[in-house]
Design an enzyme around this catalytic site. Structure first.
Site, mmCIF file in Angstrom:
data_model
loop_
_atom_site.group_PDB
_atom_site.id
_atom_site.type_symbol
_atom_site.label_atom_id
_atom_site.label_comp_id
_atom_site.label_asym_id
_atom_site.label_seq_id
_atom_site.Cartn_x
_atom_site.Cartn_y
_atom_site.Cartn_z
ATOM 1 N N SER A 28 0.849 -1.192 0.000
ATOM 2 C CA SER A 28 0.000 0.000 0.000
ATOM 3 C C SER A 28 0.882 1.239 0.000
ATOM 4 C CB SER A 28 -0.915 0.009 1.233
ATOM 5 O OG SER A 28 -1.687 1.191 1.221
ATOM 6 N N HIS A 53 -0.974 -0.983 -4.498
ATOM 7 C CA HIS A 53 -2.249 -0.543 -3.941
ATOM 8 C C HIS A 53 -2.202 0.958 -3.664
ATOM 9 C CE1 HIS A 53 -5.936 -1.379 -1.487
ATOM 10 N NE2 HIS A 53 -5.498 -0.362 -0.761
ATOM 11 N N ASP A 55 -4.482 4.273 -2.318
ATOM 12 C CA ASP A 55 -5.671 4.706 -1.587
ATOM 13 C C ASP A 55 -6.053 6.117 -2.010
ATOM 14 O OD1 ASP A 55 -6.188 2.459 0.246
ATOM 15 O OD2 ASP A 55 -4.184 2.933 0.992
ATOM 16 N N MET A 57 -8.824 9.149 -1.412
ATOM 17 C CA MET A 57 -9.806 9.615 -0.418
ATOM 18 C C MET A 57 -10.311 10.994 -0.816
ATOM 19 S SD MET A 57 -7.677 8.550 3.006
ATOM 20 C CE MET A 57 -6.577 7.104 2.941
ATOM 21 N N HIS A 86 -7.988 1.688 -4.472
ATOM 22 C CA HIS A 86 -9.027 1.571 -3.444
ATOM 23 C C HIS A 86 -9.569 2.971 -3.176
ATOM 24 C CE1 HIS A 86 -9.672 0.623 1.149
ATOM 25 N NE2 HIS A 86 -10.809 0.838 0.525
ATOM 26 N N MET A 88 -11.918 5.515 -1.280
ATOM 27 C CA MET A 88 -12.732 5.770 -0.087
ATOM 28 C C MET A 88 -13.387 7.129 -0.297
ATOM 29 S SD MET A 88 -9.861 4.251 2.456
ATOM 30 C CE MET A 88 -8.671 4.134 1.128
ATOM 31 N N MET A 157 -12.641 -4.920 4.838
ATOM 32 C CA MET A 157 -11.529 -4.220 5.509
ATOM 33 C C MET A 157 -11.339 -4.658 6.958
ATOM 34 S SD MET A 157 -11.146 -0.446 4.028
ATOM 35 C CE MET A 157 -9.589 -0.354 4.880
ATOM 36 N N ASP A 195 -6.979 -6.051 3.680
ATOM 37 C CA ASP A 195 -6.355 -4.722 3.707
ATOM 38 C C ASP A 195 -6.562 -4.102 5.081
ATOM 39 O OD1 ASP A 195 -5.303 -2.212 3.162
ATOM 40 O OD2 ASP A 195 -6.979 -1.576 1.896
HETATM 41 C C1 DX5 Z 1 -6.510 2.147 4.989
HETATM 42 C C2 DX5 Z 1 -5.976 1.742 3.652
HETATM 43 C C3 DX5 Z 1 -4.903 0.721 3.649
HETATM 44 C C4 DX5 Z 1 -3.694 1.105 4.438
HETATM 45 C C5 DX5 Z 1 -3.053 -0.154 4.925
HETATM 46 O O1 DX5 Z 1 -7.605 2.970 4.778
HETATM 47 O O2 DX5 Z 1 -7.018 1.201 2.862
HETATM 48 O O3 DX5 Z 1 -4.552 0.367 2.306
HETATM 49 O O4 DX5 Z 1 -2.754 1.834 3.691
HETATM 50 O O5 DX5 Z 1 -1.970 0.184 5.714
HETATM 51 P P1 DX5 Z 1 -1.453 -0.789 6.856
HETATM 52 O O6 DX5 Z 1 -0.934 -2.029 6.203
HETATM 53 O O7 DX5 Z 1 -0.411 0.025 7.511
HETATM 54 O O8 DX5 Z 1 -2.617 -1.081 7.770
HETATM 55 ZN ZN ZN Z 2 -6.539 0.425 0.919
#
Ligand code: DX5
Ligand code: ZN
Length: 236
Positions: A28, A53, A55, A57, A86, A88, A157, A195
């Site tokens: 990630s 990966h 993220d 947001m 991903h 959010m 999640m 994740d």
């Molecule tokens: C959280 C993200 C994850 C996050 C995971 O909202 O979706 O992808 O980066 O990070 P770790 O492995 O540190 O929990």
């Molecule tokens: Zn994620």
């Protein structure tokens, strides 16, 4: 490109300590060093990442911002490794075209978001991208079951969405097992991703229950030897 190696993951067999399935590892990028993003991509691909990966947001679905479609488009120039994005965000439908153009290979949106899931899945597939649905920890798997046959991936999640570095919530393990059972019963080809708080210790528990992709941020990027962590995660 995102089909599990060697077919579907086996269901959990009690007493089985090692999975017969090799998961794919998706570092990630949220946990990478943002002052040198491009170099981090190169470093983590060299460490053995199967997917990257990202993220995304919107400051609304979660009270944070993270990686933008523009950044993803720039990084797309640096590697051929598939991008697992991903999102959010409250209104996922609005982001699909920008993310597809940026080079996403898989887009996973939240079932708790405001848009009709079928419309979002359709929009993703219309751009030739794989579609996934994520569930926050308080959401039951029943929310996604009606869409299983349209999906390429489900992501139950194991932390609250929005931040890295949180502790794995074990409730996700039962969700993975129940999703795997439903997917196999219907003979579908749907991946399951873990994740949030995933470590080499957690990895076998998730894979034995049917996870096929392991996302890990802190465990990989905070290690002085990311290539060893990627290997340990893969040997789950
Ligand atoms: C959280 C993200 C994850 C996050 C995971 O909202 O979706 O992808 O980066 O990070 P770790 O492995 O540190 O929990
Ligand atoms: Zn994620």
């Amino acid at each position: 490109m995102l089909t599990p190696r060697g077919g579907q993951a086996p269901a959990l067999r009690l007493g089985e300590t090692k999975s017969m399935f090799t998961p794919r590892i998706a570092p990630s990028m949220l946990a990478s060093d943002f002052t040198r993003f491009g170099e981090e991509v190169t470093r983590i691909v060299a460490a053995g990442a199967d997917l990257l990966h990202f993220d995304v947001m919107d400051g609304d679905f979660v009270p944070y911002f993270a990686i933008s479609p523009m950044t993803i488009a720039a990084l797309r120039q640096t590697t051929d490794v598939p991008f697992d994005v991903h999102i959010m965000v409250t209104r996922p439908r609005r982001y699909i075209d920008a993310l597809a153009t940026a080079g996403a290979n898989l887009i996973t949106f939240h079932i708790e978001s405001a848009d009709a899931p079928e419309a979002v899945i359709k929009a993703i597939h219309a751009r030739g991208v794989k579609a996934g649905v994520a569930l926050s920890p308080d959401t039951s798997i029943e929310a996604v079951l009606p869409y299983l046959s349209q999906l390429d991936l489900v992501l139950p999640m194991s932390v609250e969405p929005g931040r890295g570095g949180q502790t794995f919530q074990p409730g996700a393990l039962e969700k993975i097992a129940r999703l795997r059972q439903r997917i196999d019963e219907q003979n579908l080809d749907v991946e399951i991703s873990a994740d949030g708080g995933v470590t080499p210790e957690i990895a076998p528990l998730a894979v034995q229950r049917g996870a096929t992709i392991l996302v890990a941020g802190t465990a990989i990027f905070r290690s002085p030897h990311p290539e060893l962590v990627v290997k340990q995660l893969r040997q789950a």
